[in-house]
Design a protein around this motif. Structure first.
Motif: not given
Length: 680
Positions: A624, A627-630, A633, A665, A667, A671
């Motif tokens: 995680s 990567y950029s949330w959201p 994901f 959140r 990871e 998703d």
């Protein structure tokens, strides 16, 4: 540059290259580990069904049985990555780490200076950085004991496992795969007598060269080329292999030898080059007697060196302009070498030729031009002539030209043409024993054999030695007496066929049991044919950290498997102690070579577990931080999530950690669509 041509129609599942192919994060370091995605697999719409059927033949019986049971599919994602695309990225400086058929991509270590050249290749769809692994954060559990379940009482009571066990359900005949840090078997609850491990593999162990199943080198980085050459006093192996310079990978020319017919070898590969930072060695060939000429290419062009017991002529530039794929023979005291180059003033490719001695080489001569790309010249020597096989792409037309001695640019004549590429050949007097990858069964390749007893004036009808294959790597041929052996590499396995009548008939296909085997290299230095090859990793996942004794991660895989399969009556009972287990060691911070574990290793382990017939695959890991949330994901962005979804489409139940993290959140890859995401 390879160019995708639509000769028979549109490429199946073709994706047009992105306008901005390179993720900006790929430029952050001097060397970067990246995914290179390809536009296609060189399969047209018309040939798709044949390509899928060939891919299905590569699947194990265990994988086929599970897919049939779970209604899993076999489709485009099962077709191997097109080897020519990988080879061209390597030729432009990419150090191959692993392939992923499900992503139609391969991961490489690339110097930042080479990224743009690779991105300009027509068949490159995009380039993204491989996400680094972040170990899950865990807390200590409260220990509670009972007479029956011991330390696993809370676990069994919370999920009703004790009631399931009372029904006689213990996971028998279910195959569970773990992607983690391996299995340490010293604890009685996970000892070999208790836990049924049917397959295991360590994907982080580095490469090792073998001769007839005996190790020649220790595990040492990664190798991308291997050639054998015999002199009167030595067996000699030259390798293109990566080493570390200031903790950054480079690929050097390496050398090892044996003076007792292969019984023992020099302890470690000798570095004949000592490159720094972003340089690399590819495209090797060697010839000579006790004095050997070694040709290779680095990022600045062709080079050669002269080597005996010591270096006589150090690494020396061979030509000023860019040249590729040298091939050489020694006749008398003279070395003859052929290679090719792109004409900078046109789109033509030039086949070139030169000769020389240890004192130096003459001015090169032009043997011919082609509007297509010339590839893979292979020079051989007869009694009083020399010849050169080569092919042109993308048509894959194979040619043989020859000249009487001494050869000049005007004495070479073409005598043979076939449909194929990547010829290898050996000679006995004026008899040629040749093999190549036949492409008359487009889009599949077959290894074929043909013999000429008049040094290429006529050849026997090509004999097909393999079924149609999506992917063929290195091929090799060797002969002693009337025994002739052919070997080839396909999808990480090595196969062979042997003839005992000089190539008139061949026995059945034989295969090595070792997975992840590459670079088959046959030789007949004495009375017997010997087999060299490279193996990546090994089948031993039982290891502990030594440099990180306080770091929990190396025991993590044992703990995760123990929760499911551990058993010690009255003290510890796992959820499914009757299950069979498949262990993929994909995480390991304690190694002198590998970089911290990343998502490409996870994907390799996932594809392998599926091939071993796993019903369920479990992993407790995450990517995680990368990567950029959201935004990212969505189950469709990260390579790990895409691969996890592909696994479910093939009937695999994928279970992954929701996070085990302090951030509120999920990871990556939890998703992914159709996976089971479990929170702690």
């Amino acid at each position: 540059m390879l160019t995708v041509l639509f000769l028979l129609g549109v490429m199946y599942d073709y994706r047009s290259p992105l306008q901005n192919k390179v993720d900006p994060r790929c430029y952050a370091d001097t060397h970067v580990r990246v995914w290179v995605y390809f536009t296609d697999k060189n399969v047209t719409l018309e040939k798709y069904d044949a390509a899928v059927m060939a891919a299905r033949r590569l699947l194990t019986d265990e994988a086929l049985q599970r897919r049939a049971l779970r209604r899993g599919m076999t489709d485009y994602a099962d077709i191997p990555v097109y080897e020519d695309y990988i080879a061209e990225v390597e030729a432009n400086g990419g150090l191959l780490i692993t392939r992923s058929k499900w992503l139609n991509a391969a991961s490489f270590i690339i110097a930042v200076e080479d990224i743009e050249d690779i991105a300009r290749l027509d068949f490159v769809y995009k380039i993204t950085k491989v996400a680094p692994f972040r170990a899950p954060q865990e807390t200590e559990a409260t220990v509670q004991d009972t007479a029956t379940y011991g330390l696993t009482y809370n676990q069994s009571q919370m999920f009703g496992i004790d009631r399931v066990h009372e029904m006689g359900i213990f996971g028998s005949n279910v195959r569970v795969g773990f992607l983690d840090s391996g299995l340490r078997r010293t604890h009685i609850a996970v000892s070999p007598e208790v836990v049924d491990v049917i397959a295991e593999y360590d994907f982080l162990g580095g490469d090792q060269i073998f001769m007839n199943n005996m190790p020649v080198t220790s595990k040492y980085g990664m190798f991308s080329d291997l050639i054998f050459h015999k002199t009167s006093s030595r067996y000699n192996l030259f390798l293109s292999g990566d080493t570390l310079s200031n903790f950054e990978p480079v690929r050097d020319l390496l050398y090892t030898y044996s003076t007792d017919n292969g019984m023992t070898w020099s302890e470690n590969p000798i570095k004949l080059t000592n490159y720094l930072y972003n340089n690399w060695v590819v495209e090797l060939d060697a010839c000579g007697n006790d004095t050997m000429f070694v040709f290779f290419r680095d990022r600045y062009g062709l080079r050669y060196m002269v080597y005996s017991d010591t270096t006589l002529v150090p690494s020396t530039p061979f030509a000023d302009a860019p040249r590729r794929e040298p091939t050489c023979v020694l006749a008398g005291d003279t070395v003859y070498v052929a290679y090719h180059s792109k004409d900078p003033d046109s789109d033509t490719t030039i086949l070139l030729f030169n000769r020389g001695t240890s004192s130096g080489f003459h001015q090169e001569s032009i043997l011919g031009f082609s509007s297509a790309s010339i590839r893979a010249p292979k020079m051989i020597k007869g009694t009083s002539a020399i010849g050169i096989f080569y092919h042109v792409t993308p048509a894959n037309n194979l040619y043989f030209i020859k000249s009487t001695m001494p050869p000049t640019d005007t004495t070479f004549t073409q005598t043979y043409t076939a449909v194929g590429k990547d010829a290898e050949a050996i000679t006995s007097g004026d008899t040629i024993y040749a093999i190549w990858k036949d492409n008359s069964y487009d889009p599949l390749f077959r290894v074929v054999f043909a013999k000429s007893e008049d040094f290429g004036e006529t050849f026997t009808t090509a004999l097909m030695l393999t079924p149609g294959l999506n992917s063929i790597g290195k091929i090799s041929v060797a002969k002693t007496g009337n025994t002739l052996t052919i070997a080839w590499e396909s999808a990480g396995k090595i196969y062979s066929r042997t003839s005992y009548d000089g190539g008139t008939t061949f026995g059945n296909i034989d295969s090595m049991a070792t997975p992840f085997a590459y670079l088959p290299t046959l030789a007949a230095p004495d009375a017997d044919i010997v087999r060299f090859y490279c193996v990546r990793g090994d089948a031993n996942t039982d290891g502990y950290a030594t440099t990180h004794p306080d770091y929990y991660h190396p025991r993590h895989g044992t703990e995760m498997l123990g929760l499911v399969g551990g058993y010690f009556s009255g003290r510890y009972i796992g959820v499914a102690p009757g299950a069979q287990f498949i262990v993929a060691k994909t995480e390991n911070p304690d190694t002198t070579y590998e970089f911290p574990s990343e998502e490409d290793t996870y994907i390799t382990g996932l594809e392998w577990s599926e091939s071993q017939g796993a019903d369920i695959v479990s992993s407790s890991l995450g990517y995680s931080d990368w990567y950029s949330w959201p935004r990212d994901f969505d189950g469709k962005t990260s390579p790990a999530s895409i691969a996890a979804y592909e696994a479910t489409k093939r009937g695999l139940l994928v279970v992954t950690a929701a996070g085990n993290a302090v951030v509120p959140r999920i990871e990556i890859p939890s998703d992914a669509m159709k996976v089971i995401t479990v929170g702690g």
